[in-house]
Design an enzyme around this catalytic site. Structure first.
Site, short mmCIF file in Angstrom:
data_model
loop_
_atom_site.label_atom_id
_atom_site.label_comp_id
_atom_site.label_asym_id
_atom_site.label_seq_id
_atom_site.Cartn_x
_atom_site.Cartn_y
_atom_site.Cartn_z
N LYS A 170 -3.30 6.30 -2.77
CA LYS A 170 -4.33 5.63 -3.57
C LYS A 170 -5.24 4.75 -2.71
O LYS A 170 -6.47 4.76 -2.88
CB LYS A 170 -3.69 4.80 -4.68
CG LYS A 170 -4.70 4.10 -5.56
CD LYS A 170 -4.09 3.52 -6.82
CE LYS A 170 -3.13 2.40 -6.58
NZ LYS A 170 -2.74 1.70 -7.83
N ALA A 176 0.83 -1.21 0.00
CA ALA A 176 0.00 0.00 0.00
C ALA A 176 0.86 1.26 0.00
O ALA A 176 0.48 2.28 0.56
CB ALA A 176 -0.91 -0.01 1.23
N ASP A 193 -5.04 -2.04 -3.45
CA ASP A 193 -6.04 -1.34 -4.27
C ASP A 193 -7.01 -2.31 -4.95
O ASP A 193 -7.55 -2.01 -6.02
CB ASP A 193 -5.35 -0.46 -5.32
CG ASP A 193 -4.54 -1.28 -6.33
OD1 ASP A 193 -4.33 -2.50 -6.10
OD2 ASP A 193 -4.11 -0.70 -7.35
N ARG A 200 -1.91 8.38 -11.32
CA ARG A 200 -3.03 8.64 -12.22
C ARG A 200 -4.29 9.08 -11.47
O ARG A 200 -5.24 9.57 -12.08
CB ARG A 200 -3.32 7.39 -13.06
CG ARG A 200 -2.33 7.20 -14.20
CD ARG A 200 -2.58 5.91 -14.95
NE ARG A 200 -2.05 4.76 -14.22
CZ ARG A 200 -2.23 3.49 -14.60
NH1 ARG A 200 -2.97 3.23 -15.66
NH2 ARG A 200 -1.68 2.51 -13.90
N GLY A 245 2.09 2.90 -2.80
CA GLY A 245 2.05 3.71 -4.01
C GLY A 245 1.27 5.00 -3.87
O GLY A 245 0.28 5.08 -3.13
#
Length: 455
Positions: free
Chosen positions: A22, A9, A102, A15, A11
């Site tokens: 995220k 977790a 995610d 984008r 990242g």
């Protein structure tokens, strides 16, 4: 076999174009990492490690005591991320599940099935794979002529022939813990991104003659990740549909699922009807035989049975049995309504306790107040609870009658059974059974029409 898990977790999720990590973006009211934690815990793991990086302190506060948290201070790839768990799991004797933070739809049954398959086949690594009609963006699972896993190749590093493969790596693995972290330390960053890919360990094990297996997930949607806001919205829509179907199967009527939004943690009793354009969020609990909506929003609200709420917003409050609220009421945090209370149109309540059977029918503001049972509050009444520096309480006793257009200047108490004359500004306590009235003497000017200057 003993089982641990590592949730990746760290990242940023570039984008997503967000200041949030995220995994902290919400899906049906919950950060997506909470869904993954639920799935991992349900799979029967003994110890969970969450690897955090960007916004790590925020993720750690969300995880709390559900897992050990380790930091990946430089995001150098998935293999490097897993390596950060070595101080916690370096001597773990069993198997380690590796799960992406995610993937909120992953289930505990799938993770348990992966761990069981890994133990049964006696391999060093087992990959959870999926078959996709459009595998764009995913790493491909490359097998030899006999179907044995050879390696995983990322999309950006794949040849045209490899890109035609439809079996993809989901990013979920089960590894035998002994020797895992030594193998991770040997991975090199010779790829388009210059990162240490966890996928490279598969090819490395195969080259060393170590067995590697793969298990195909039964429902590919379960392992879909979220990389941008479009995918977040699609995931939200899919999960919301699941939530509404579960509610309807449990006896709740949802008049129009397409325009109804209910968070995952919400609980609703049978024979309750939810009308369109209603949003129910957080840890809201709604009792049986209620009517909610249309056009209402409830956040962390608890209601009893037989409650009717129409075109209203309620936050962090408790509503008793058979209350009616709205249309167009606003109940702010800290309110407690006893059974059979009526809160009508364009009424605002804030941090107020209202006794059984009391009525605040319309056009009123009542804040920082205690209202007894059987009280009637006329239209246009307000509690003047703020003096510019402090908030002050108002107390209204049982059976009191507050006339229309009254200002109750706090701190002030209206006694049991007292009456307040319409149009009064009350600045002193009114004794029980008394009439409180404060208004200027009326003066009529005779023949005003004739005397009025004309333009």
């Amino acid at each position: 076999m003993s089982l641990a898990a590592v949730i990746l977790a760290a990242g940023k999720g570039t984008r997503m174009k967000s200041g949030l990590p995220k995994v902290m973006h919400r899906v049906c009211g919950r950060p997506m990492i909470e869904y993954v934690l639920d799935a991992v815990q349900g799979a029967g793991v003994e110890e969970i490690v969450v690897v955090v990086g960007f916004g790590g302190d925020l993720v750690a506060r969300t995880v709390q005591d559900r897992a050990r948290v380790v930091y990946q201070h430089q995001q150098l790839g998935t293999a490097h991320a897993l390596l950060q768990a070595a101080p916690v799991l370096g001597n773990f004797p069993g198997a380690i599940l590796v799960v992406c933070g995610d993937t909120p739809l992953v289930t505990s049954s799938t993770l348990a099935r992966l761990a069981a398959a890994h133990a049964e086949m006696g391999v060093r690594a087992t990959i959870l794979t999926a078959i996709l009609e459009d595998p764009t963006g995913y790493g491909r699972v490359i097998r030899d002529g006999e179907g044995r896993v050879q390696r995983i190749v990322e999309q950006r590093d794949a040849t045209p022939r490899e890109l035609a493969v439809k079996e993809i790596n989901t990013g979920i693995y089960c590894f035998s813990a002994p020797g895992l972290f030594d193998a991770l330390s040997a991975i090199k960053s010779e790829n388009a991104q210059g990162e240490y890919y966890l996928t490279d360990i598969i090819g490395q094990l195969v080259q060393q003659g170590e067995p590697v297996a793969a298990l195909k997930v039964e429902d590919p949607r379960e392992v879909e990740g979220i990389n941008d806001r479009r995918q977040l919205a699609r995931m939200e829509a899919y999960l919301r549909q699941q939530i509404l179907e579960e509610l309807m199967l449990s006896g709740v009527t949802v008049v129009d699922p397409a325009t109804t939004f209910v968070d995952r943690n919400v609980k609703i009793g049978p024979d309750t009807v939810i009308y369109p354009f209603t949003i129910i969020e957080g840890n809201t609990v709604i009792g049986r035989n209620c009517v909610i909506g249309p056009g209402s929003r409830l956040i962390d609200v608890q209601t009893g049975e037989g409650v009717v709420i129409e075109h209203s917003v309620i936050r962090e409050s408790k509503i008793g049995d058979n209350c009616t609220i709205g249309p167009f009421a606003y109940i702010r945090p800290g309110c407690v309504l006893a059974p059979e209370v009526k809160v009508g149109d364009f009424v605002e309540l804030k941090k107020t306790v209202v006794g059984r059977g009391s009525k605040i029918p319309h056009l009123s503001y009542v804040g920082d107040a205690t209202v007894g049972s059987g009280v009637n509050i006329g239209a246009g009444t307000i509690t003047c609870n703020y003096d510019g520096e402090k908030k002050w309480p108002t107390v209204i006793g049982d059976g009191a009658f507050i006339g229309s257009n009254t200002n109750l200047v706090a701190p002030v108490e209206v006694g049991k059974g007292a009456f307040i004359g319409a149009g009064s500004t009350i600045t002193r306590d009114v004794p029980p059974g008394a009439l409180g009235i404060e208004r200027g003497r009326q003066r009529n000017i005779e023949n005003w029409l004739q005397k009025k200057p004309r333009r």
